[in-house]
Motif scaffolding. Structure first.
Motif, mmCIF file in Angstrom:
data_model
loop_
_atom_site.group_PDB
_atom_site.id
_atom_site.type_symbol
_atom_site.label_atom_id
_atom_site.label_comp_id
_atom_site.label_asym_id
_atom_site.label_seq_id
_atom_site.Cartn_x
_atom_site.Cartn_y
_atom_site.Cartn_z
ATOM 1 N N GLY A 12 -56.346 45.540 37.346
ATOM 2 C CA GLY A 12 -56.216 44.366 36.520
ATOM 3 C C GLY A 12 -55.433 44.855 35.859
ATOM 4 N N ALA A 13 -56.011 46.001 34.938
ATOM 5 C CA ALA A 13 -54.516 45.937 33.404
ATOM 6 C C ALA A 13 -52.966 46.922 34.106
ATOM 7 C CB ALA A 13 -55.086 47.308 32.607
ATOM 8 N N MET A 14 -52.999 47.647 35.210
ATOM 9 C CA MET A 14 -52.005 48.278 36.130
ATOM 10 C C MET A 14 -51.656 46.803 36.241
ATOM 11 S SD MET A 14 -53.122 51.649 37.201
ATOM 12 C CE MET A 14 -51.328 52.178 37.505
ATOM 13 N N THR A 15 -51.998 46.088 37.077
ATOM 14 C CA THR A 15 -50.801 45.374 37.686
ATOM 15 C C THR A 15 -50.537 44.124 36.612
ATOM 16 O OG1 THR A 15 -52.816 44.987 39.897
ATOM 17 C CG2 THR A 15 -51.760 43.279 39.199
ATOM 18 N N ILE A 16 -51.408 43.426 36.066
ATOM 19 C CA ILE A 16 -50.438 42.759 34.238
ATOM 20 C C ILE A 16 -49.003 43.454 33.881
ATOM 21 C CG2 ILE A 16 -51.485 41.533 32.997
ATOM 22 C CD1 ILE A 16 -54.005 41.014 33.554
ATOM 23 N N GLY A 17 -49.798 44.293 34.277
ATOM 24 C CA GLY A 17 -48.507 45.314 33.386
ATOM 25 C C GLY A 17 -46.989 45.331 33.725
ATOM 26 N N GLY A 18 -47.475 45.940 35.395
ATOM 27 C CA GLY A 18 -46.748 45.994 35.966
ATOM 28 C C GLY A 18 -45.367 44.630 36.023
ATOM 29 N N VAL A 19 -46.643 43.834 36.609
ATOM 30 C CA VAL A 19 -45.789 42.171 36.614
ATOM 31 C C VAL A 19 -45.357 41.917 35.171
ATOM 32 C CG1 VAL A 19 -45.908 39.508 36.952
ATOM 33 C CG2 VAL A 19 -47.580 41.026 38.531
ATOM 34 N N ILE A 20 -45.709 41.694 34.742
ATOM 35 C CA ILE A 20 -45.057 41.854 33.467
ATOM 36 C C ILE A 20 -43.362 42.494 33.067
ATOM 37 C CG2 ILE A 20 -45.074 41.933 30.594
ATOM 38 C CD1 ILE A 20 -48.105 41.144 30.505
ATOM 39 N N ALA A 21 -43.797 43.613 33.172
ATOM 40 C CA ALA A 21 -42.021 44.518 33.182
ATOM 41 C C ALA A 21 -41.438 44.257 34.631
ATOM 42 C CB ALA A 21 -42.908 46.167 33.778
ATOM 43 N N GLY A 22 -42.328 44.097 35.298
ATOM 44 C CA GLY A 22 -41.196 43.315 36.471
ATOM 45 C C GLY A 22 -40.237 42.433 35.629
ATOM 46 N N LEU A 23 -40.967 41.087 35.445
ATOM 47 C CA LEU A 23 -40.058 40.143 35.296
ATOM 48 C C LEU A 23 -39.539 40.027 34.160
ATOM 49 C CD1 LEU A 23 -43.280 37.084 35.383
ATOM 50 C CD2 LEU A 23 -41.445 38.011 37.555
ATOM 51 N N VAL A 24 -39.433 40.903 33.469
ATOM 52 C CA VAL A 24 -38.701 41.141 31.702
ATOM 53 C C VAL A 24 -37.612 41.543 32.149
ATOM 54 C CG1 VAL A 24 -38.810 42.824 30.060
ATOM 55 C CG2 VAL A 24 -40.952 41.372 29.940
ATOM 56 N N VAL A 25 -37.518 43.210 32.883
ATOM 57 C CA VAL A 25 -36.328 43.499 33.403
ATOM 58 C C VAL A 25 -35.884 42.731 34.214
ATOM 59 C CG1 VAL A 25 -35.817 45.124 34.926
ATOM 60 C CG2 VAL A 25 -37.365 45.448 33.479
ATOM 61 N N ALA A 26 -36.270 41.238 35.298
ATOM 62 C CA ALA A 26 -35.590 40.919 36.048
ATOM 63 C C ALA A 26 -34.780 39.560 34.654
ATOM 64 C CB ALA A 26 -36.435 39.548 36.946
ATOM 65 N N LEU A 27 -35.683 39.606 34.463
ATOM 66 C CA LEU A 27 -34.281 38.144 32.874
ATOM 67 C C LEU A 27 -33.157 39.174 32.095
ATOM 68 C CD1 LEU A 27 -38.010 36.093 31.738
ATOM 69 C CD2 LEU A 27 -36.405 35.312 33.364
ATOM 70 N N LEU A 28 -33.713 39.875 31.527
ATOM 71 C CA LEU A 28 -33.306 40.930 30.819
ATOM 72 C C LEU A 28 -31.566 41.290 31.203
ATOM 73 C CD1 LEU A 28 -35.577 43.423 28.848
ATOM 74 C CD2 LEU A 28 -33.917 41.249 28.201
ATOM 75 N N SER A 29 -31.686 41.451 32.224
ATOM 76 C CA SER A 29 -30.548 41.837 33.946
ATOM 77 C C SER A 29 -30.048 40.751 33.696
ATOM 78 C CB SER A 29 -31.316 42.775 35.057
ATOM 79 O OG SER A 29 -31.413 41.924 35.801
ATOM 80 N N GLY A 30 -30.183 39.750 34.367
ATOM 81 C CA GLY A 30 -30.102 37.940 34.253
ATOM 82 C C GLY A 30 -29.309 37.609 32.683
ATOM 83 N N ALA A 31 -30.270 37.841 31.464
ATOM 84 C CA ALA A 31 -29.281 37.475 30.444
ATOM 85 C C ALA A 31 -27.875 38.763 30.496
ATOM 86 C CB ALA A 31 -30.461 38.267 29.562
ATOM 87 N N VAL A 32 -28.019 39.545 30.678
ATOM 88 C CA VAL A 32 -27.200 40.386 30.019
ATOM 89 C C VAL A 32 -26.001 40.418 31.150
ATOM 90 C CG1 VAL A 32 -26.198 42.878 30.677
ATOM 91 C CG2 VAL A 32 -28.553 42.846 29.356
ATOM 92 N N THR A 33 -25.926 39.909 32.727
ATOM 93 C CA THR A 33 -25.051 39.199 33.274
ATOM 94 C C THR A 33 -24.387 37.804 33.283
ATOM 95 O OG1 THR A 33 -26.224 39.928 35.119
ATOM 96 C CG2 THR A 33 -24.652 38.697 36.296
ATOM 97 N N ARG A 34 -25.459 36.789 31.898
ATOM 98 C CA ARG A 34 -24.180 36.034 31.947
ATOM 99 C C ARG A 34 -23.900 36.144 30.302
ATOM 100 N NH1 ARG A 34 -27.989 35.247 35.397
ATOM 101 N NH2 ARG A 34 -27.923 33.617 36.700
ATOM 102 N N MET A 35 -23.859 36.949 29.747
ATOM 103 C CA MET A 35 -23.570 36.804 28.259
ATOM 104 C C MET A 35 -23.014 38.128 28.270
ATOM 105 S SD MET A 35 -27.870 36.199 26.313
ATOM 106 C CE MET A 35 -26.626 36.561 24.369
ATOM 107 N N THR A 36 -22.687 39.002 29.094
ATOM 108 C CA THR A 36 -21.202 40.196 29.045
ATOM 109 C C THR A 36 -20.346 40.170 30.047
ATOM 110 O OG1 THR A 36 -22.973 41.495 29.783
ATOM 111 C CG2 THR A 36 -22.681 41.334 27.527
ATOM 112 N N VAL A 37 -19.775 40.489 30.433
ATOM 113 C CA VAL A 37 -19.005 41.120 31.599
ATOM 114 C C VAL A 37 -19.772 42.107 32.631
ATOM 115 C CG1 VAL A 37 -16.877 41.007 30.014
ATOM 116 C CG2 VAL A 37 -18.157 43.737 30.464
ATOM 117 N N ASP A 81 -61.830 44.862 44.815
ATOM 118 C CA ASP A 81 -60.974 44.517 43.978
ATOM 119 C C ASP A 81 -59.248 45.219 44.568
ATOM 120 O OD1 ASP A 81 -62.703 43.663 42.801
ATOM 121 O OD2 ASP A 81 -62.740 45.823 40.917
ATOM 122 N N ALA A 82 -59.131 45.904 44.510
ATOM 123 C CA ALA A 82 -57.321 46.068 45.487
ATOM 124 C C ALA A 82 -57.247 45.423 47.059
ATOM 125 C CB ALA A 82 -57.070 47.655 45.937
ATOM 126 N N LEU A 83 -57.962 45.090 47.357
ATOM 127 C CA LEU A 83 -57.778 44.033 49.204
ATOM 128 C C LEU A 83 -58.026 42.647 48.623
ATOM 129 C CD1 LEU A 83 -60.267 46.089 51.508
ATOM 130 C CD2 LEU A 83 -58.057 46.164 51.482
#
Length: 288
Positions: free
Chosen positions: A68-93, A138-140
């Motif tokens: 559970g802990a590793m899954t939640i952490g992975g989802v949060i990290a992936g979404l943060v990177v996706a949002l950050l890369s999108g923000a950088v693309t829209r706000m910079t060259v 649990d994994a299944l």
């Protein structure tokens, strides 16, 4: 033949669990991989697979090898990177591929460093390459839940998602679904990479998503047929990889991805749609 092909799955519970896990991953991840390929985002999937590593590493530092802990952490990290890369693309060259590559390299290095601070080499190998032969209940349940969520979500956004693959500007001009569909799809990518991470590790998870989709492109032209063929290729690669791992004593995750890679090369050479053989020896057209 029966002893080689059927007996491992009939006699050993861990092989049955591994097969069920691979089935769930194939049903959920492969359709996402097809749309990644159609949207020319295959390398984005690879970058996102590495982006989830620091979140999983933080979960590991907090609770050890806790699902559970590793899954939640992975989802949060992936979404943060996706949002950050999108923000950088829209706000910079900087373009999206460059910003995503920068964040994924930082994430990969940070994740490996965090795991190395407390874990052993065995723990690091577990996170990077997975343990599909050691899936528990649990994994299944998690893998099946993610596959179900993915299929239902894709069914709900199927038409705008297909239209965005064909002409994203047209979709943006006639519908408000363009932005939401993009972010919903990115969330599905992260979710399925986390699912694949549980079984195949962060380095192998994107393989089961992209290779069957790329292979299916040489066997089908329509999206519906491509989804079916890609899922079938993923299942075939999973069964072949598990059997190869069982009989030859090879690591299960890399064996599955190598089998998927072999099917991709076979499709590249001899598939009926746009393959090397189809280009070198085209079928004669009907003449009046």
């Amino acid at each position: 033949m029966n002893t080689w092909l059927v007996a491992p799955f009939a006699e050993f519970a861990f092989m049955q669990r591994a097969l069920l896990g691979c089935l769930a991953i194939s049903l959920g991840s492969v359709p996402v991989g097809v749309f990644l390929m159609l949207r020319r985002m295959s390398l984005t999937g690879d970058a996102m697979a590495h982006a989830i590593l620091p979140g999983a590493a933080v979960g590991y530092l907090v609770a050890g090898l806790n699902l559970g802990a590793m899954t939640i952490g992975g989802v949060i990290a992936g979404l943060v990177v996706a949002l950050l890369s999108g923000a950088v693309t829209r706000m910079t060259v900087l373009r999206e591929d460059a910003s995503l590559a920068a964040f994924y390299l930082i994430s990969l290095a940070l994740g490996v460093l965090l795991i190395s601070l407390r874990g052993s080499n065995v723990d690091l190998m577990h996170v990077l390459f997975g343990t599909v032969l050691a899936l528990n209940d649990d994994a299944l349940v998690l893998l099946c839940a993610i596959a179900t969520t993915t299929l239902l979500t894709l069914a709900a956004i199927f038409r705008p998602l297909v239209l965005e693959c064909a002409d994203p500007r047209f979709l943006a001009s006639v519908s408000r679904w363009s932005g939401p569909v993009h972010f919903i799809f990115l969330a599905l990518v992260v979710l399925n990479l986390v699912a694949g991470f549980q079984a195949l590790g962060t380095l192998m998870a994107v393989g089961i998503m992209i290779l069957p989709a790329a292979a299916a492109r040489f066997w089908a032209a329509g999206i519906g047929a491509m989804l079916v063929v890609a899922t079938g290729i993923a299942l075939l690669a999973s069964v072949a990889g598990l059997l190869l791992s069982f009989h030859a004593g090879l690591p299960s995750g890399p064996a599955i991805i190598l089998c998927a890679g072999g099917l991709y090369l076979l499709s590249l050479g001899f598939g009926p749609v746009g393959s090397l053989a189809a280009r070198l020896w085209p079928r004669p057209h009907l003449s009046a």
